[in-house]
Scaffold this active site. Structure first.
Site, mmCIF file in Angstrom:
data_model
loop_
_atom_site.group_PDB
_atom_site.id
_atom_site.type_symbol
_atom_site.label_atom_id
_atom_site.label_comp_id
_atom_site.label_asym_id
_atom_site.label_seq_id
_atom_site.Cartn_x
_atom_site.Cartn_y
_atom_site.Cartn_z
ATOM 1 N N LYS A 195 0.856 -1.190 0.000
ATOM 2 C CA LYS A 195 0.000 0.000 0.000
ATOM 3 C C LYS A 195 0.883 1.228 0.000
ATOM 4 O O LYS A 195 2.030 1.174 0.477
ATOM 5 C CB LYS A 195 -0.871 0.017 1.256
ATOM 6 C CG LYS A 195 -2.132 0.825 1.102
ATOM 7 C CD LYS A 195 -3.143 0.044 0.301
ATOM 8 C CE LYS A 195 -4.477 0.706 0.222
ATOM 9 N NZ LYS A 195 -5.503 -0.252 -0.212
HETATM 10 N N1 GLU Z 1 -7.004 -0.089 -3.542
HETATM 11 C C1 GLU Z 1 -7.746 -1.280 -3.829
HETATM 12 C C2 GLU Z 1 -7.852 -2.188 -2.617
HETATM 13 O O1 GLU Z 1 -7.720 -1.757 -1.500
HETATM 14 C C3 GLU Z 1 -7.220 -1.985 -5.072
HETATM 15 C C4 GLU Z 1 -5.815 -2.463 -5.003
HETATM 16 C C5 GLU Z 1 -5.281 -2.953 -6.352
HETATM 17 O O2 GLU Z 1 -6.054 -3.079 -7.276
HETATM 18 O O3 GLU Z 1 -4.090 -3.207 -6.408
HETATM 19 O O4 GLU Z 1 -8.127 -3.340 -2.739
#
Ligand code: GLU
Length: 432
Positions: free
Chosen positions: A122
């Protein structure tokens, strides 16, 4: 139903910098609970308690008024065991290292549950994107990309949109990275515009996945969608699609909230009209065909389905007892605290946990990455069909484990996710 956790003890994370964050503590507490019910080497649980790699950067940019300002940026890779690390990039004033670390851990379990060849990551920048111009956001994004360049790559770490970022943000990252390596590299990010290698249906994927889970849960509970009502917190990329898709299934949406306020109409909210209102005002507040309510009232509105699709830690020990629904579908990451979870269990509210419920986004991100690598593109019906297949398969795997071992859905989902990563670590062994 509360679950007796055997009194095993595990080492505390050795990195004190994370330990004061409530969100990170919450993610660690969940991991400890899972470790208590599964058979796993404590050394592996200790390794999984601390992110593999965390980078903190200072991002200086020139603001439109000529001043220079520095923003704090983060990228945390929870694990590198299962493949490239994968996860969103979030722009919000509250972003800090602990929050990003917790979210990276949840991404690992999410990818594990969906059986995707990714590890969790993240990123985030502490900023308020609603108060920045497009030019400022572009400079911020490009400079952040430059700062985290040493630890990203299509086979190393792949970003995607999250709170406060969108397809345009991904386009700027893709362009900055491509300029650095000297060729167009769409596979460095997912959730980018379709014309530069994005995947059709990616934007709607998280919301669609949430609704596939809700439909299977309603079926098991013997509740017809046409007789159901829903309350949705958040009307962004996830919440708005959840509303649209639920309406398609005949569910009546009676209340919706966002960070500026909440609205209620027991006869049902016209989602198309609301979307137009939000397009001009950027908030659900002030929508004429509904009455204004507080965010506290929103969560306690009696309904069949409550879908928190905004921020983490909104259902807490203080308000969980006031929740009046049959089913909670967690479109957001971490909306329920562990203390609230126990109250919901006692009140027999069925919870579809975040790591399963909102996994549609990263699943279609995986499809996008595969298409970019192969330079061979799918149409939307293929994307949606495959998404539905994978979501339903994982939902039923989690449900089966929860019934078989008499575990709440969250514990069953986390057990599957943690188990997959732990097994891979055990099989690969410890280097050197
Ligand atoms: N931000 C989204 C999540 O929390 C998508 C993450 C992604 O597609 O890599 O799942």
């Amino acid at each position: 139903m509360s679950v007796a956790v055997p009194a095993k003890t595990f080492a505390q994370p050795p990195v004190p910098i994370f330990s004061t964050s409530p969100v990170y503590q919450m993610a660690c507490k969940q991991l400890q609970t899972v470790a208590g019910v599964m058979d796993c080497d404590p050394g592996i649980i200790e390794r999984l308690s601390v992110p593999k790699r965390s980078l903190v950067v200072s991002i200086p940019i020139r603001m439109d008024n000529g001043e220079t300002r520095c923003f704090a940026g983060y990228r945390v890779q929870h694990s590198l065991t299962s493949g490239a690390s994968k996860g969103g990039l979030r722009y919000a004033p509250s972003v800090d290292l602990g929050e990003v670390a917790a979210l990276s851990m949840w991404m690992s379990w999410k990818c594990g549950i969906m059986n995707l060849p990714f590890s969790g990551a993240k990123g985030g920048i502490a900023c308020d994107p609603t108060r920045m111009s497009r030019g400022e956001l572009e400079r911020l994004t490009r400079r952040y990309t430059e700062e985290v360049l040493p630890i990203i790559g299509p086979r190393v770490d792949v970003m995607a949109p999250d709170l406060g970022t969108d397809e345009q943000t991904m386009a700027w990252i893709m362009d900055t990275y491509s300029m650095k390596v000297g060729y167009a590299c769409p596979e460095i990010v997912t959730g980018k515009p379709v014309e530069i290698g994005g995947c059709v249906g990616r934007r709607e994927a998280t919301g669609r996945g949430v609704v596939y889970c809700i439909m299977d849960a309603l079926h098991e509970m013997n509740i017809r969608p046409e007789e159901s009502t829903a309350v949705v917190q958040g009307f962004g990329n996830v919440g708005s699609v959840v509303c649209q898709e639920l309406v398609q299934h005949g569910v009546k949406i009676i209340a919706i909230g966002d960070r500026d306020g909440a609205i209620l109409n027991k006869k049902g909210i016209d989602i198309v009209a609301l979307a137009k209102h939000v397009q001009t005002t950027r908030t659900v507040k002030g929508f004429k065909e509904a009455e204004a309510i507080s965010n506290e009232q929103l969560l306690s509105t009696p309904c069949t389905i409550l879908a928190p699709c905004a921020m983490e830690r909104v259902i807490t020990a203080e308000n969980a007892g006031k929740v009046r629904c049959k089913l909670i579908a967690e479109g957001a990451n971490g909306p329920t605290t562990p203390e609230a979870d126990l109250i919901l269990q006692e009140n027999k509210i069925f919870v579809i946990p975040d790591v399963l419920c909102n996994a549609g986004g990263v699943t279609v991100s995986y499809f996008e990455w595969v298409q970019d690598m192969a330079q061979f593109f799918w149409d939307e019906s293929q994307v949606n069909e495959k998404l539905k297949e994978l979501m339903r398969k994982s939902y039923h795997k989690v449900r089966a484990l929860s019934l078989q071992k008499n575990l709440p859905m969250r514990l069953a989902a986390l057990t599957l996710g943690v188990q997959k990563v732990a097994n891979e670590k055990a099989t690969r062994g410890l280097f050197p």
